[in-house]
Design a protein around this motif. Sequence first.
Motif, PDB file in Angstrom:
ATOM      1  N   GLN A  60       0.836  -1.207   0.000  1.00 53.38           N
ATOM      2  CA  GLN A  60       0.000   0.000   0.000  1.00 53.38           C
ATOM      3  C   GLN A  60       0.866   1.249   0.000  1.00 53.38           C
ATOM      4  O   GLN A  60       0.523   2.254  -0.649  1.00 53.38           O
ATOM      5  CB  GLN A  60      -0.931   0.016   1.209  1.00 53.38           C
ATOM      6  CG  GLN A  60      -2.078  -0.948   1.131  1.00 53.38           C
ATOM      7  CD  GLN A  60      -2.975  -0.869   2.357  1.00 53.38           C
ATOM      8  OE1 GLN A  60      -2.911   0.070   3.140  1.00 53.38           O
ATOM      9  NE2 GLN A  60      -3.813  -1.875   2.531  1.00 53.38           N
ATOM     10  N   HIS A  92       2.066   1.900  -3.435  1.00 53.57           N
ATOM     11  CA  HIS A  92       0.942   2.408  -4.229  1.00 53.57           C
ATOM     12  C   HIS A  92       0.709   3.898  -3.935  1.00 53.57           C
ATOM     13  O   HIS A  92       0.465   4.684  -4.854  1.00 53.57           O
ATOM     14  CB  HIS A  92      -0.313   1.591  -3.933  1.00 53.57           C
ATOM     15  CG  HIS A  92      -1.496   1.977  -4.755  1.00 53.57           C
ATOM     16  ND1 HIS A  92      -1.579   1.715  -6.100  1.00 53.57           N
ATOM     17  CD2 HIS A  92      -2.631   2.632  -4.424  1.00 53.57           C
ATOM     18  CE1 HIS A  92      -2.726   2.191  -6.561  1.00 53.57           C
ATOM     19  NE2 HIS A  92      -3.379   2.744  -5.562  1.00 53.57           N
ATOM     20  N   LYS A  93       0.806   4.281  -2.668  1.00 52.38           N
ATOM     21  CA  LYS A  93       0.638   5.696  -2.292  1.00 52.38           C
ATOM     22  C   LYS A  93       1.713   6.554  -2.942  1.00 52.38           C
ATOM     23  O   LYS A  93       1.442   7.658  -3.412  1.00 52.38           O
ATOM     24  CB  LYS A  93       0.700   5.872  -0.771  1.00 52.38           C
ATOM     25  CG  LYS A  93      -0.580   5.580  -0.071  1.00 52.38           C
ATOM     26  CD  LYS A  93      -1.621   6.615  -0.391  1.00 52.38           C
ATOM     27  CE  LYS A  93      -2.898   6.291   0.337  1.00 52.38           C
ATOM     28  NZ  LYS A  93      -4.014   7.085  -0.106  1.00 52.38           N
ATOM     29  N   LYS A  94       2.949   6.050  -2.952  1.00 53.05           N
ATOM     30  CA  LYS A  94       4.028   6.813  -3.588  1.00 53.05           C
ATOM     31  C   LYS A  94       3.761   7.005  -5.080  1.00 53.05           C
ATOM     32  O   LYS A  94       3.984   8.083  -5.630  1.00 53.05           O
ATOM     33  CB  LYS A  94       5.368   6.114  -3.365  1.00 53.05           C
ATOM     34  CG  LYS A  94       5.921   6.303  -1.968  1.00 53.05           C
ATOM     35  CD  LYS A  94       7.210   5.550  -1.765  1.00 53.05           C
ATOM     36  CE  LYS A  94       8.332   6.200  -2.523  1.00 53.05           C
ATOM     37  NZ  LYS A  94       9.650   5.589  -2.236  1.00 53.05           N
ATOM     38  N   LEU A  95       3.250   5.963  -5.733  1.00 55.55           N
ATOM     39  CA  LEU A  95       2.923   6.073  -7.162  1.00 55.55           C
ATOM     40  C   LEU A  95       1.788   7.066  -7.391  1.00 55.55           C
ATOM     41  O   LEU A  95       1.823   7.854  -8.346  1.00 55.55           O
ATOM     42  CB  LEU A  95       2.562   4.707  -7.735  1.00 55.55           C
ATOM     43  CG  LEU A  95       3.713   3.717  -7.882  1.00 55.55           C
ATOM     44  CD1 LEU A  95       3.200   2.364  -8.347  1.00 55.55           C
ATOM     45  CD2 LEU A  95       4.764   4.249  -8.838  1.00 55.55           C
ATOM     46  N   GLU A  96       0.781   7.025  -6.501  1.00 55.71           N
ATOM     47  CA  GLU A  96      -0.308   8.002  -6.608  1.00 55.71           C
ATOM     48  C   GLU A  96       0.230   9.425  -6.471  1.00 55.71           C
ATOM     49  O   GLU A  96      -0.217  10.328  -7.181  1.00 55.71           O
ATOM     50  CB  GLU A  96      -1.358   7.752  -5.516  1.00 55.71           C
ATOM     51  CG  GLU A  96      -2.271   6.597  -5.778  1.00 55.71           C
ATOM     52  CD  GLU A  96      -3.279   6.385  -4.655  1.00 55.71           C
ATOM     53  OE1 GLU A  96      -3.287   7.174  -3.679  1.00 55.71           O
ATOM     54  OE2 GLU A  96      -4.070   5.440  -4.765  1.00 55.71           O
ATOM     55  N   GLY A  97       1.172   9.614  -5.565  1.00 55.24           N
ATOM     56  CA  GLY A  97       1.782  10.931  -5.390  1.00 55.24           C
ATOM     57  C   GLY A  97       2.519  11.391  -6.635  1.00 55.24           C
ATOM     58  O   GLY A  97       2.445  12.556  -7.024  1.00 55.24           O
ATOM     59  N   ARG A  98       3.215  10.461  -7.269  1.00 53.03           N
ATOM     60  CA  ARG A  98       3.924  10.814  -8.507  1.00 53.03           C
ATOM     61  C   ARG A  98       2.949  11.181  -9.611  1.00 53.03           C
ATOM     62  O   ARG A  98       3.205  12.093 -10.405  1.00 53.03           O
ATOM     63  CB  ARG A  98       4.801   9.653  -8.949  1.00 53.03           C
ATOM     64  CG  ARG A  98       6.006   9.450  -8.085  1.00 53.03           C
ATOM     65  CD  ARG A  98       6.878   8.349  -8.620  1.00 53.03           C
ATOM     66  NE  ARG A  98       7.863   7.957  -7.641  1.00 53.03           N
ATOM     67  CZ  ARG A  98       8.516   6.819  -7.665  1.00 53.03           C
ATOM     68  NH1 ARG A  98       8.282   5.951  -8.636  1.00 53.03           N
ATOM     69  NH2 ARG A  98       9.391   6.529  -6.750  1.00 53.03           N
ATOM     70  N   VAL A  99       1.824  10.463  -9.682  1.00 57.87           N
ATOM     71  CA  VAL A  99       0.812  10.775 -10.693  1.00 57.87           C
ATOM     72  C   VAL A  99       0.257  12.177 -10.460  1.00 57.87           C
ATOM     73  O   VAL A  99       0.122  12.974 -11.397  1.00 57.87           O
ATOM     74  CB  VAL A  99      -0.313   9.708 -10.683  1.00 57.87           C
ATOM     75  CG1 VAL A  99      -1.517  10.166 -11.477  1.00 57.87           C
ATOM     76  CG2 VAL A  99       0.211   8.383 -11.208  1.00 57.87           C
ATOM     77  N   GLU A 100      -0.063  12.483  -9.205  1.00 56.70           N
ATOM     78  CA  GLU A 100      -0.584  13.821  -8.880  1.00 56.70           C
ATOM     79  C   GLU A 100       0.456  14.895  -9.165  1.00 56.70           C
ATOM     80  O   GLU A 100       0.124  15.984  -9.648  1.00 56.70           O
ATOM     81  CB  GLU A 100      -1.037  13.878  -7.415  1.00 56.70           C
ATOM     82  CG  GLU A 100      -2.274  13.067  -7.118  1.00 56.70           C
ATOM     83  CD  GLU A 100      -3.480  13.500  -7.934  1.00 56.70           C
ATOM     84  OE1 GLU A 100      -3.722  14.720  -8.063  1.00 56.70           O
ATOM     85  OE2 GLU A 100      -4.179  12.622  -8.464  1.00 56.70           O
ATOM     86  N   LYS A 128       0.504  15.509 -12.855  1.00 60.43           N
ATOM     87  CA  LYS A 128      -0.646  16.323 -13.262  1.00 60.43           C
ATOM     88  C   LYS A 128      -0.404  17.792 -12.938  1.00 60.43           C
ATOM     89  O   LYS A 128      -0.709  18.680 -13.760  1.00 60.43           O
ATOM     90  CB  LYS A 128      -1.915  15.849 -12.559  1.00 60.43           C
ATOM     91  CG  LYS A 128      -2.467  14.551 -13.076  1.00 60.43           C
ATOM     92  CD  LYS A 128      -3.716  14.143 -12.293  1.00 60.43           C
ATOM     93  CE  LYS A 128      -4.236  12.806 -12.720  1.00 60.43           C
ATOM     94  NZ  LYS A 128      -5.409  12.390 -11.907  1.00 60.43           N
ATOM     95  N   ALA A 163       2.376  12.110  -0.325  1.00 60.76           N
ATOM     96  CA  ALA A 163       2.388  10.675  -0.640  1.00 60.76           C
ATOM     97  C   ALA A 163       3.514   9.964   0.105  1.00 60.76           C
ATOM     98  O   ALA A 163       3.323   8.856   0.611  1.00 60.76           O
ATOM     99  CB  ALA A 163       2.531  10.472  -2.140  1.00 60.76           C
TER     100      ALA A 163
END
Length: 190
Positions: A32, A35-43, A46, A111
């Motif tokens: 998890q 996954h949070k780190k990847l979500e942070g990179r996506v944000e 953006k 993240a």
Amino acid sequence: MTVAVAGLVLAGVSAYAQIKQGEATKKAMYNQAEHKKLEGRVEATKAKEQGIQVLKNTNRALASVGAIAYAGGLEPTLGTPQDIGTFGILNPGLNDFITSKDNEFLAISTANAQAEDLRFAGRQAKKAGYIGALSTMGSAMMSYNSLGSAPAGTTQTASYPGMKTGYTHAGRATYTRYYGYTDSSGLGVG
């Protein structure tokens, strides 16, 4: 296999399961966290794209101010056209770009902080599994030691040939009761 041994075996199985559960929870928490780190990179990506778009829009707006001023016979780098470009377009555009850079930084740092919290929770879950296993085994050992022993407060005495086994009761007053040889007063002789 006696009941006491069976209890120890079952406690061992339970302890093993608790350890495995703690390790599995830790692994899940670490996944998890990634996954949070990847979500942070996506944000962050953006936010970076928004910043790039702001710069493109600012560049277009400045070019149109220059083109309109030139078409109207004005010098685009002097006076009102320059003020419009600087204060009406460039400053707000630059502020929006800086905000997008801040958003990019915040997305990554948030993240990373959430990921570290998840990793910490995973480490704690693993520790809890080991502590639970230790507690289970400790309780099982205490139960094993208490099974088959004399009731609390009693001790057994030795028996001698020709004498039945007696017991000593330890309480407020101590008395000994013997079966077997007695003297003339009726007291046990041993």
